[in-house]
Motif scaffolding. Structure first.
Motif, PDB file in Angstrom:
ATOM      1  N   ARG A   1       0.839  -1.207   0.000  1.00 15.59           N
ATOM      2  CA  ARG A   1       0.000   0.000   0.000  1.00 15.59           C
ATOM      3  C   ARG A   1       0.873   1.256   0.000  1.00 15.59           C
ATOM      4  NH1 ARG A   1      -3.230  -3.305   3.765  1.00 15.59           N
ATOM      5  NH2 ARG A   1      -5.065  -4.016   2.638  1.00 15.59           N
ATOM      6  N   ALA A   2       1.986   1.191   0.721  1.00 11.23           N
ATOM      7  CA  ALA A   2       2.903   2.335   0.715  1.00 11.23           C
ATOM      8  C   ALA A   2       3.492   2.540  -0.676  1.00 11.23           C
ATOM      9  CB  ALA A   2       4.019   2.115   1.741  1.00 11.23           C
ATOM     10  N   LEU A   3       3.845   1.446  -1.340  1.00 11.25           N
ATOM     11  CA  LEU A   3       4.368   1.537  -2.701  1.00 11.25           C
ATOM     12  C   LEU A   3       3.351   2.193  -3.627  1.00 11.25           C
ATOM     13  CD1 LEU A   3       6.398   0.763  -4.976  1.00 11.25           C
ATOM     14  CD2 LEU A   3       5.206  -1.445  -5.106  1.00 11.25           C
ATOM     15  N   ALA A   4       2.092   1.772  -3.512  1.00 12.91           N
ATOM     16  CA  ALA A   4       1.043   2.340  -4.362  1.00 12.91           C
ATOM     17  C   ALA A   4       0.893   3.838  -4.115  1.00 12.91           C
ATOM     18  CB  ALA A   4      -0.275   1.622  -4.110  1.00 12.91           C
ATOM     19  N   ALA A   5       0.985   4.246  -2.842  1.00  8.70           N
ATOM     20  CA  ALA A   5       0.850   5.666  -2.511  1.00  8.70           C
ATOM     21  C   ALA A   5       2.036   6.475  -3.027  1.00  8.70           C
ATOM     22  CB  ALA A   5       0.716   5.832  -1.001  1.00  8.70           C
ATOM     23  N   MET A   6       3.241   5.913  -2.885  1.00  4.86           N
ATOM     24  CA  MET A   6       4.443   6.616  -3.335  1.00  4.86           C
ATOM     25  C   MET A   6       4.509   6.706  -4.848  1.00  4.86           C
ATOM     26  SD  MET A   6       7.232   4.847  -0.801  1.00  4.86           S
ATOM     27  CE  MET A   6       8.625   5.763  -1.474  1.00  4.86           C
ATOM     28  N   GLY A   7       3.881   5.744  -5.534  1.00  5.91           N
ATOM     29  CA  GLY A   7       4.071   5.636  -6.967  1.00  5.91           C
ATOM     30  C   GLY A   7       2.975   6.240  -7.812  1.00  5.91           C
ATOM     31  N   LYS A   8       2.145   7.088  -7.235  1.00  5.77           N
ATOM     32  CA  LYS A   8       1.074   7.704  -8.016  1.00  5.77           C
ATOM     33  C   LYS A   8       1.652   8.436  -9.223  1.00  5.77           C
ATOM     34  CE  LYS A   8      -2.205   8.247  -4.202  1.00  5.77           C
ATOM     35  NZ  LYS A   8      -2.883   9.200  -3.296  1.00  5.77           N
ATOM     36  N   GLY A   9       1.179   8.034 -10.425  1.00  7.04           N
ATOM     37  CA  GLY A   9       1.675   8.659 -11.637  1.00  7.04           C
ATOM     38  C   GLY A   9       3.018   8.132 -12.095  1.00  7.04           C
ATOM     39  N   ARG A  10       3.538   7.098 -11.423  1.00  5.44           N
ATOM     40  CA  ARG A  10       4.852   6.544 -11.776  1.00  5.44           C
ATOM     41  C   ARG A  10       4.721   5.031 -11.937  1.00  5.44           C
ATOM     42  NH1 ARG A  10       8.459   8.810  -6.851  1.00  5.44           N
ATOM     43  NH2 ARG A  10      10.202   8.105  -8.134  1.00  5.44           N
ATOM     44  N   ARG A  11       5.671   4.399 -12.599  1.00  2.08           N
ATOM     45  CA  ARG A  11       5.679   2.936 -12.668  1.00  2.08           C
ATOM     46  C   ARG A  11       6.167   2.377 -11.337  1.00  2.08           C
ATOM     47  NH1 ARG A  11       8.351  -0.233 -17.420  1.00  2.08           N
ATOM     48  NH2 ARG A  11      10.233   0.686 -16.511  1.00  2.08           N
ATOM     49  N   THR A  12       5.496   1.337 -10.877  1.00  2.00           N
ATOM     50  CA  THR A  12       5.855   0.729  -9.591  1.00  2.00           C
ATOM     51  C   THR A  12       6.245  -0.730  -9.784  1.00  2.00           C
ATOM     52  OG1 THR A  12       3.494   0.291  -9.193  1.00  2.00           O
ATOM     53  CG2 THR A  12       4.448   2.252  -8.169  1.00  2.00           C
ATOM     54  N   TRP A  13       7.259  -1.150  -9.040  1.00  2.00           N
ATOM     55  CA  TRP A  13       7.765  -2.524  -9.077  1.00  2.00           C
ATOM     56  C   TRP A  13       7.718  -3.098  -7.655  1.00  2.00           C
ATOM     57  CZ3 TRP A  13      10.435  -4.725 -13.479  1.00  2.00           C
ATOM     58  CH2 TRP A  13      10.556  -3.855 -14.569  1.00  2.00           C
ATOM     59  N   ALA A  14       7.153  -4.290  -7.528  1.00  5.21           N
ATOM     60  CA  ALA A  14       7.178  -5.006  -6.251  1.00  5.21           C
ATOM     61  C   ALA A  14       8.050  -6.240  -6.421  1.00  5.21           C
ATOM     62  CB  ALA A  14       5.770  -5.398  -5.825  1.00  5.21           C
ATOM     63  N   VAL A  15       9.239  -6.197  -5.821  1.00  3.53           N
ATOM     64  CA  VAL A  15      10.166  -7.328  -5.880  1.00  3.53           C
ATOM     65  C   VAL A  15      10.003  -8.083  -4.561  1.00  3.53           C
ATOM     66  CG1 VAL A  15      12.561  -8.029  -6.213  1.00  3.53           C
ATOM     67  CG2 VAL A  15      11.704  -5.923  -7.280  1.00  3.53           C
ATOM     68  N   LEU A  16       9.292  -9.190  -4.598  1.00  2.44           N
ATOM     69  CA  LEU A  16       8.864  -9.868  -3.384  1.00  2.44           C
ATOM     70  C   LEU A  16       9.376 -11.303  -3.327  1.00  2.44           C
ATOM     71  CD1 LEU A  16       5.103  -8.759  -3.345  1.00  2.44           C
ATOM     72  CD2 LEU A  16       7.104  -7.535  -2.447  1.00  2.44           C
ATOM     73  N   GLY A  17       9.599 -11.785  -2.111  1.00  6.52           N
ATOM     74  CA  GLY A  17      10.023 -13.164  -1.905  1.00  6.52           C
ATOM     75  C   GLY A  17       9.231 -13.822  -0.798  1.00  6.52           C
ATOM     76  N   LYS A  18       9.700 -14.944  -0.388  1.00  7.25           N
ATOM     77  CA  LYS A  18       9.031 -15.806   0.589  1.00  7.25           C
ATOM     78  C   LYS A  18       8.748 -15.110   1.910  1.00  7.25           C
ATOM     79  CE  LYS A  18      10.186 -19.957   3.308  1.00  7.25           C
ATOM     80  NZ  LYS A  18      11.187 -21.046   3.463  1.00  7.25           N
ATOM     81  N   MET A  19       7.566 -15.386   2.466  1.00 12.24           N
ATOM     82  CA  MET A  19       7.239 -15.057   3.857  1.00 12.24           C
ATOM     83  C   MET A  19       7.344 -16.355   4.642  1.00 12.24           C
ATOM     84  SD  MET A  19       3.931 -12.548   3.347  1.00 12.24           S
ATOM     85  CE  MET A  19       3.061 -13.710   2.281  1.00 12.24           C
ATOM     86  N   ALA A  20       8.264 -16.418   5.594  1.00  7.09           N
ATOM     87  CA  ALA A  20       8.567 -17.670   6.284  1.00  7.09           C
ATOM     88  C   ALA A  20       7.619 -17.929   7.456  1.00  7.09           C
ATOM     89  CB  ALA A  20      10.011 -17.654   6.785  1.00  7.09           C
ATOM     90  N   GLU A  21       7.615 -19.171   7.913  1.00  4.06           N
ATOM     91  CA  GLU A  21       6.973 -19.600   9.156  1.00  4.06           C
ATOM     92  C   GLU A  21       5.463 -19.382   9.163  1.00  4.06           C
ATOM     93  OE1 GLU A  21       9.197 -17.356  11.971  1.00  4.06           O
ATOM     94  OE2 GLU A  21      10.972 -18.621  11.810  1.00  4.06           O
ATOM     95  N   LEU A  22       4.825 -19.622   8.020  1.00  2.10           N
ATOM     96  CA  LEU A  22       3.374 -19.475   7.939  1.00  2.10           C
ATOM     97  C   LEU A  22       2.637 -20.809   8.009  1.00  2.10           C
ATOM     98  CD1 LEU A  22       3.021 -16.697   5.208  1.00  2.10           C
ATOM     99  CD2 LEU A  22       2.843 -16.467   7.692  1.00  2.10           C
ATOM    100  N   GLY A  23       3.374 -21.908   8.047  1.00  2.00           N
ATOM    101  CA  GLY A  23       2.745 -23.213   8.206  1.00  2.00           C
ATOM    102  C   GLY A  23       1.729 -23.504   7.118  1.00  2.00           C
ATOM    103  N   ASP A  24       0.568 -24.011   7.525  1.00  3.69           N
ATOM    104  CA  ASP A  24      -0.475 -24.385   6.572  1.00  3.69           C
ATOM    105  C   ASP A  24      -1.083 -23.179   5.859  1.00  3.69           C
ATOM    106  OD1 ASP A  24      -0.096 -27.005   7.319  1.00  3.69           O
ATOM    107  OD2 ASP A  24      -1.771 -27.043   8.741  1.00  3.69           O
ATOM    108  N   GLU A  25      -0.818 -21.969   6.364  1.00  3.08           N
ATOM    109  CA  GLU A  25      -1.377 -20.764   5.752  1.00  3.08           C
ATOM    110  C   GLU A  25      -0.504 -20.207   4.630  1.00  3.08           C
ATOM    111  OE1 GLU A  25      -4.354 -19.568   6.716  1.00  3.08           O
ATOM    112  OE2 GLU A  25      -4.461 -21.284   8.086  1.00  3.08           O
ATOM    113  N   ALA A  26       0.628 -20.847   4.372  1.00  2.00           N
ATOM    114  CA  ALA A  26       1.610 -20.263   3.451  1.00  2.00           C
ATOM    115  C   ALA A  26       1.054 -20.072   2.048  1.00  2.00           C
ATOM    116  CB  ALA A  26       2.865 -21.133   3.411  1.00  2.00           C
ATOM    117  N   LEU A  27       0.414 -21.082   1.466  1.00  2.00           N
ATOM    118  CA  LEU A  27      -0.108 -20.952   0.109  1.00  2.00           C
ATOM    119  C   LEU A  27      -1.142 -19.833   0.021  1.00  2.00           C
ATOM    120  CD1 LEU A  27      -0.649 -21.736  -2.805  1.00  2.00           C
ATOM    121  CD2 LEU A  27      -2.052 -23.650  -1.984  1.00  2.00           C
ATOM    122  N   ALA A  28      -2.108 -19.831   0.926  1.00  2.00           N
ATOM    123  CA  ALA A  28      -3.168 -18.824   0.884  1.00  2.00           C
ATOM    124  C   ALA A  28      -2.616 -17.422   1.072  1.00  2.00           C
ATOM    125  CB  ALA A  28      -4.217 -19.125   1.957  1.00  2.00           C
ATOM    126  N   GLU A  29      -1.652 -17.250   1.977  1.00  2.00           N
ATOM    127  CA  GLU A  29      -1.129 -15.912   2.256  1.00  2.00           C
ATOM    128  C   GLU A  29      -0.280 -15.385   1.106  1.00  2.00           C
ATOM    129  OE1 GLU A  29      -2.120 -14.008   4.432  1.00  2.00           O
ATOM    130  OE2 GLU A  29      -2.823 -15.154   6.164  1.00  2.00           O
TER     131      GLU A  29
END
Length: 467
Positions: free
Chosen positions: A350-378
């Motif tokens: 959400r911060a990226l979206a706010a900062m990037g108004k009128g600009r191209r935005t890139w989200a370079v994202l990786g794994k969120m650890a320790e989510l157990g059975d919720e990992a796929l859904a999250e």
């Protein structure tokens, strides 16, 4: 640390002195576990780790000026020998804290602990000397080391408390008993280890259970906007202070908005007055963090005007947490790669979206650890959110979790080259270097184990290989 003799320390921790010619010698320097941090008069704590044994550095640290080593066996140099070094360190911290006379503020939560701790420290140190947890050293080793860095001049000691199970925060609060306890939120960080949000709430609430009664100055600062946190009011005898955007909060925000650059602004209301805040930090999620800090500061006697000024001038003190760098070519890099969980990932997007108004935005994202059975859904949900926020391009980095991020984006309507899955950090850097244009905004975020900070650093420095 406040000066103690080696004989006093040995008595406090239940240890035996070895090779100490003069037990009346005082420890006048910092208590450290890293041999590189030893100064004249230090006490070096010799932990046995997976990669190194602190006892092997005993000769070196004494030559560097250490007064003695806290060890589990004799080391041929001045040492206090104990059965368990960690237990002894905790006992020493408990003893020093009791002698300090400082007000202890402890905080916990699933997300935002370190940023909020940094805000609290920056506000309180305007009032009096303040010592606070460096970075996120919030466990059974980092917390006592922080407490031991306080001096006789310290008036506020701000301690971040982390937990990976029931009983952890109770233990930390026994080492350093707080007068003020703050619970930020109950989310899904480490949910795989806890088993559910209710168990996380049980663990976080141990902090308010450890507080003194209201008549003795105890205060529980609770998030009015989080039902699981608000319910902790029934678990404490301390005074309860609510913060949040709820109309029922004692310390609340009104007219919350983001500036054109993505920095939050709001009207701060406290029981003693109101004042306007415009923060230097990025992202609306910092409003809740700021209100938490304001509630602590108000409880300690600061006015709304003092608090608002301090919050407006506060910056980021800890590494790789929404660090914003503007490159000479107009590309903005947002390095938030220290850690990630579903709540912080959504806030960063959400911060990226706010900062990037009128600009191209890139989200370079990786794994969120320790989510157990919720990992796929999250991971799927984060990928979908990136699309809903109109992020120009999602770059999912890594293994199966990254594929889930991209799958979520694809299922939400991301077509063509709007999302891409790359194998590692270097592949992400190569892609970005070839496609970034002046004015683009790039967010980099993942769990600490992924090491995506190398991507942000390579983009900031230019020409640096991320491998």
């Amino acid at each position: 640390m406040i000066a103690l003799s080696l004989a006093e320390i040995a008595e406090v921790v239940g240890g035996q002195t070895h090779d100490i010619p003069d037990p009346s010698v005082h420890v006048t320097g910092p208590v450290v576990r890293d041999s590189r941090e030893v100064r004249e008069g230090s006490l070096f704590v010799a932990f046995v780790g997976e990669r190194a044994d602190g006892h092997d550095y005993a000769q070196e640290v004494v030559k560097a000026g250490a007064a003695a080593v806290l060890a589990s066996r004799p080391v041929g140099v001045p040492a206090i020998v104990v059965e368990d070094v960690q237990t002894a360190l905790g006992a020493l911290a408990r003893h020093v804290v009791r002698r300090l006379g400082a007000t202890l503020v402890a905080l916990t939560g699933s997300a935002g602990k370190t940023s909020t701790k940094d805000l609290i420290a920056q506000v309180l140190r305007r009032k009096a000397p303040t010592v606070f947890t460096p970075g996120s050293l919030n466990n059974e080793i980092g917390l006592p080391l922080t407490a031991l860095s306080a001096t006789a001049e310290t008036r506020f000691l701000v301690l971040e408390m982390g937990a990976r199970g029931i009983g952890h925060i109770r233990y930390l609060a026994e080492l350093t008993p707080p007068r003020i306890g703050l619970v930020l939120n109950v989310g899904t960080a480490h949910i795989g280890e806890f088993g559910g949000r209710e168990q996380i709430a049980q663990a976080k609430g141990e902090l308010v259970e450890a507080l003194p009664a209201a008549a003795d100055g105890g205060a529980a600062i609770l998030n009015a906007d989080d039902p699981l946190v608000r319910a902790m009011a029934s678990r404490t005898k301390a005074k309860v202070v609510l913060f949040g955007e709820s109309a029922e909060a004692d310390v609340r925000a009104e007219n919350v908005r983001l500036t054109d650059s993505g920095q939050p602004a709001f009207r701060l209301h406290t029981p003693s007055g109101a004042s306007d805040v415009t923060m230097r930090l990025y992202g609306e999620h910092h409003v809740s963090n700021a209100l938490a800090a304001a509630a602590v500061a108000h409880e300690l006697g600061m006015s709304a005007e003092e608090i608002a000024l301090a919050l407006s001038e506060a910056g980021s003190l800890s590494l790789w947490r929404m660090e914003v760098t503007e490159r000479p070519d107009g590309v903005t890099i947002v390095n938030d790669a220290y850690n990630a969980n579903p709540e912080s990932m959504r806030a960063a997007l959400r911060a990226l979206a706010a900062m990037g108004k009128g600009r191209r935005t890139w989200a370079v994202l990786g794994k969120m650890a320790e989510l157990g059975d919720e990992a796929l859904a999250e991971h799927d949900a984060v990928g979908r959110l990136a699309v809903r926020l109109n992020v120009s391009k999602l770059v999912a980095v890594g293994g199966i979790e990254a594929s889930w991020l991209q799958l979520g984006a694809y299922n939400e309507g991301s077509w063509g080259e709007e999302s891409v899955h790359v194998s590692d950090a270097q592949a992400a850097v190569d892609l970005l270097r070839s496609e970034l244009r002046p004015g683009d905004v790039v967010l980099v975020k993942a769990s600490r184990s992924v090491g995506l900070e190398s991507v942000a650093q390579a983009l900031v420095e230019g020409g640096v290989d991320a491998r």
